[in-house]
Write a protein that holds these residues in place. Structure first.
Motif, mmCIF file in Angstrom:
data_model
loop_
_atom_site.group_PDB
_atom_site.id
_atom_site.type_symbol
_atom_site.label_atom_id
_atom_site.label_comp_id
_atom_site.label_asym_id
_atom_site.label_seq_id
_atom_site.Cartn_x
_atom_site.Cartn_y
_atom_site.Cartn_z
ATOM 1 N N SER A 5 142.128 38.750 -14.285
ATOM 2 C CA SER A 5 141.812 38.202 -13.451
ATOM 3 C C SER A 5 142.690 37.195 -12.553
ATOM 4 O O SER A 5 142.286 36.938 -11.599
ATOM 5 N N GLY A 6 143.832 37.293 -12.795
ATOM 6 C CA GLY A 6 144.748 36.718 -11.836
ATOM 7 C C GLY A 6 145.754 35.765 -12.724
ATOM 8 O O GLY A 6 145.065 34.783 -13.284
ATOM 9 N N TRP A 7 147.024 35.544 -12.206
ATOM 10 C CA TRP A 7 147.952 34.560 -13.009
ATOM 11 C C TRP A 7 147.342 33.001 -12.878
ATOM 12 O O TRP A 7 147.529 32.396 -13.838
ATOM 13 N N ALA A 8 146.923 32.712 -11.705
ATOM 14 C CA ALA A 8 146.433 31.349 -11.377
ATOM 15 C C ALA A 8 145.408 31.210 -12.092
ATOM 16 O O ALA A 8 144.873 29.715 -12.539
ATOM 17 N N ASN A 9 144.247 31.951 -12.622
ATOM 18 C CA ASN A 9 143.190 31.662 -13.258
ATOM 19 C C ASN A 9 143.880 31.263 -14.661
ATOM 20 O O ASN A 9 143.325 30.208 -15.210
ATOM 21 N N ALA A 10 144.980 31.881 -15.324
ATOM 22 C CA ALA A 10 145.365 31.483 -16.541
ATOM 23 C C ALA A 10 146.202 30.169 -16.604
ATOM 24 O O ALA A 10 145.875 29.534 -17.440
ATOM 25 N N THR A 11 146.817 30.130 -15.496
ATOM 26 C CA THR A 11 147.697 28.659 -15.239
ATOM 27 C C THR A 11 146.701 27.690 -15.148
ATOM 28 O O THR A 11 146.954 26.649 -15.900
ATOM 29 N N ALA A 12 145.589 27.928 -14.523
ATOM 30 C CA ALA A 12 144.541 26.466 -14.389
ATOM 31 C C ALA A 12 144.042 26.395 -15.918
ATOM 32 O O ALA A 12 143.622 25.197 -16.248
ATOM 33 N N ALA A 13 143.833 27.636 -16.673
ATOM 34 C CA ALA A 13 143.126 27.330 -17.888
ATOM 35 C C ALA A 13 144.123 26.718 -18.787
ATOM 36 O O ALA A 13 143.854 25.958 -19.656
ATOM 37 N N VAL A 14 145.202 26.898 -18.791
ATOM 38 C CA VAL A 14 146.582 26.396 -19.500
ATOM 39 C C VAL A 14 146.495 24.639 -19.486
ATOM 40 O O VAL A 14 146.508 23.956 -20.235
ATOM 41 N N VAL A 15 146.273 24.476 -18.052
ATOM 42 C CA VAL A 15 146.132 22.958 -17.857
ATOM 43 C C VAL A 15 145.113 22.177 -18.671
ATOM 44 O O VAL A 15 145.376 20.944 -19.368
ATOM 45 N N VAL A 19 133.311 33.150 -26.906
ATOM 46 C CA VAL A 19 134.608 34.255 -26.230
ATOM 47 C C VAL A 19 134.154 34.668 -24.692
ATOM 48 O O VAL A 19 134.730 34.570 -23.877
ATOM 49 N N VAL A 20 132.519 35.045 -24.773
ATOM 50 C CA VAL A 20 132.297 35.485 -23.585
ATOM 51 C C VAL A 20 132.247 34.296 -22.396
ATOM 52 O O VAL A 20 132.661 34.558 -21.413
ATOM 53 N N THR A 21 131.660 33.113 -22.985
ATOM 54 C CA THR A 21 131.629 32.189 -21.910
ATOM 55 C C THR A 21 133.189 31.920 -21.393
ATOM 56 O O THR A 21 133.349 31.556 -20.313
ATOM 57 N N LEU A 22 134.099 31.788 -22.247
ATOM 58 C CA LEU A 22 135.540 31.373 -21.858
ATOM 59 C C LEU A 22 135.759 32.591 -20.833
ATOM 60 O O LEU A 22 136.556 32.178 -20.150
ATOM 61 N N ALA A 23 135.559 33.731 -21.162
ATOM 62 C CA ALA A 23 135.932 34.701 -20.296
ATOM 63 C C ALA A 23 135.403 34.303 -18.954
ATOM 64 O O ALA A 23 135.873 34.687 -17.914
ATOM 65 N N ALA A 24 134.106 34.304 -18.957
ATOM 66 C CA ALA A 24 133.550 34.196 -17.516
ATOM 67 C C ALA A 24 134.214 32.891 -16.795
ATOM 68 O O ALA A 24 134.350 33.018 -15.519
ATOM 69 N N LEU A 25 134.393 31.807 -17.532
ATOM 70 C CA LEU A 25 134.614 30.457 -16.820
ATOM 71 C C LEU A 25 136.309 30.756 -16.343
ATOM 72 O O LEU A 25 136.550 30.333 -15.127
ATOM 73 N N ILE A 26 137.028 31.417 -17.316
ATOM 74 C CA ILE A 26 138.488 31.564 -16.717
ATOM 75 C C ILE A 26 138.598 32.477 -15.732
ATOM 76 O O ILE A 26 139.236 32.302 -14.724
ATOM 77 N N GLY A 27 137.698 33.795 -15.760
ATOM 78 C CA GLY A 27 137.760 34.483 -14.789
ATOM 79 C C GLY A 27 137.435 34.350 -13.461
ATOM 80 O O GLY A 27 137.770 34.852 -12.588
ATOM 81 N N ARG A 28 136.477 33.171 -13.250
ATOM 82 C CA ARG A 28 135.917 32.672 -12.191
ATOM 83 C C ARG A 28 136.506 31.712 -11.515
ATOM 84 O O ARG A 28 136.234 30.877 -10.995
ATOM 85 N N ASN A 29 137.753 30.867 -12.541
ATOM 86 C CA ASN A 29 138.418 29.787 -12.289
ATOM 87 C C ASN A 29 137.470 28.588 -12.077
ATOM 88 O O ASN A 29 137.742 27.667 -11.378
ATOM 89 N N GLN A 30 136.637 28.769 -13.009
ATOM 90 C CA GLN A 30 135.752 27.349 -13.057
ATOM 91 C C GLN A 30 136.184 26.348 -14.086
ATOM 92 O O GLN A 30 135.598 26.197 -15.178
ATOM 93 N N THR A 31 137.087 25.319 -13.767
ATOM 94 C CA THR A 31 137.783 24.487 -14.775
ATOM 95 C C THR A 31 136.857 23.766 -15.207
ATOM 96 O O THR A 31 137.099 22.795 -16.127
#
Lengths: 260, 260, 260
Positions: free
Chosen positions: B112-122, B69-81
């Protein structure tokens, strides 16, 4: 590469190959579809439709055109290319001119870093080609500049030079020569819009402390306090609540000081 | 690779073409293999194996599930796909439910911002497809919400409204209506996990100041001080030492204040 | 779409297919061409040619080799892979050794996050292959370490342990065991260069507060005040003016304190 002389039955044309090749490559940079979002995060789709598109973009405090400027600054400022193509198109639809988009990208090279601007170029190039925006619709490389407020600029330059001139002469020189006596005076993006872009990029990147200088510049350039507050509301969605909650106390102090 | 001698029937099927096409496209978003890492940075591979995978992930202070959970939050929060696909799979293997992944993405749209979430969706879309996670395994769009702690929420809302209500009515309204009376009450991610995600994203993005508010919320939601400390140790590797060294003094102050 | 019925000569070789396939895949990660930039932002091209390449890179205060080190740290530190391939090549041309590039990537895993390093590996791998840099030109996984300054390290460890040891034992232990008694002593990147990389990454990520510790370490490692000031001038272009204007007051204080 001429394949027409082929004699056997060859039905997979280079053209269809190119199409096939294009799909995976561009997919990497494209926003997910609504269906994609629903297949992963139905609530995100609902918030996007009901709140972000259904409410935020329609709030009266800021025009759609200004909201597009703010959104572009947020996405380029954070190097979030995934939604950028769609937002370039939306910005054009909202009346942001190609010259203005061009200048926003150049402006953000300085206010968020060179690679952010070059990454934005890659996306904008395709949008410009699709919308048939040609070189003659772009800003001149070296146009006649807007008139400079010599008094205000001399004051700014003195303050920065007094503080940093002895230790960081390079930064101080470029800030004067390139930023305030050149970039900010380029005529194809109004100073008020440059301030909107700068303030948005500062908030987008967690640089709240720099608002102390840039909100007053923005208000001198014609931005109103309610417009800045509404830009901050808009940004909450695009750069996340934490950046906005770090920006608000600083903005509040600036507003209060200015009201005195 | 010499194909000039070919004269017989053509055996490169569209299927193999599709495979070939898929490689470069997906490569852009995929983690490098161990061999790739060894070919560039043998020490990085060694630290990854010995320290990160061999030690950090096995430390007793936090479950593998919580570390995911922590790792996912870090990667999505920093947009590191780039590493996100692998970490979505690992999270599922560690018992993070598809509904929880879905809600983590939605939660981070706001934090962390809308585009972080949409990038994670992809990225998540492909993982969900591969794991045959269908729409009926996702959270409802508008489920029955968890009960609200009316007293605590009224107190929070009053403090924020007193400070920012007059100048930033939009942010204040959405913080109450959408965040604390809706998002945080969605039942498919426990409040304790929402706090773990939020705290991780704050540290990941250098928003240490916001921990002052969110660590107490997290502890009220059931996170313990040792769990938060261990999440910070884990995050050192995923978001870099500097973010963690900026977070620790703030977290320490909060812990000390709470202990009194 | 069935291609098995083909009987005629087939001249599209797998080699040309591979070329075609490579284009869209690598395009995603490649800098735009000068022409691309001119088609979107002529002013950006002009500033790039006149100011960034024509002036900044040629300023006498810092060697081209050091400027490449600073630029790599900025790009990897901010996870900006788009220009990274070109800058790896430029760094090699400027005399940064493959062993040093390898160690810069590993160093930044700790100072900007693991996924930044793995994303850099993906780009570096192709550059190393193109330049025929093989495994025998890379740093050893576990080389003989540089001698440790036991007194200085004991002092650092005590200060960190006193402040954070009770609450964050994991971070404190890894900081000592992995960072200061291992990573920093790896011989293939000089401590002075590790400091240049660290300071650049801190500024690149808005972590100005951490400069208070790392500028003195850098000066103890041999960096001079004018070199650090010139690195900051260089960084203004690569990480944006706001990050530099947040870093300068902190750097100034450190310089002044050290001069006393």
């Amino acid at each position: 590469m001429n394949m027409r002389s082929r004699t056997g039955p060859f039905r997979l044309s280079l053209f269809s190959l190119a199409i096939a090749l294009a799909i995976p490559a561009s997919a990497a940079a494209e926003s997910p579809s609504r269906k994609d979002i629903q297949m992963v995060a139905p609530a995100l789709d609902k918030y996007t439709q009901d709140r972000l598109l259904g409410e935020v973009w329609k709030r009266p405090g800021l025009s759609s055109r200004d909201r597009s400027v703010v959104t572009l600054a947020a996405l380029i400022g954070r190097n979030q290319t995934i939604a950028l193509g769609d937002h370039f198109k939306l910005a054009l639809d909202h009346g942001v001119k190609p010259t203005e988009i061009s200048e926003i990208i150049t402006h953000l090279a300085f206010y968020s870093g060179w690679a952010n601007a070059t990454a934005a170029v890659v996306i904008a190039k395709d949008v410009f080609a699709e919308r048939k925006i040609a070189a003659d619709q772009l800003p001149a490389e070296a146009p006649a500049l807007l008139p400079l407020n010599e008094v205000a600029e001399a004051d700014r330059a003195k303050r920065v030079s007094d503080q940093f001139g002895a230790m960081f002469p390079g930064v101080v020189q470029y800030t004067t020569d390139v930023l305030f006596r050149d970039l900010w005076l380029r005529p194809d993006l109004a100073p008020r819009d440059r301030s909107l872009v700068t303030i948005s990029a500062l908030i987008a990147n967690g640089q709240a402390a720099q608002l102390t200088g840039h909100i007053p510049i923005g208000m001198n350039n014609g931005l109103t306090q309610p417009e800045i507050a509404e830009a901050i509301t808009h940004l909450a969605f695009y750069v996340g609540w934490p950046n906005v909650f770090s920006a608000m106390p600083v903005a509040k102090q600036v507003f209060e000081k200015r009201a005195r």
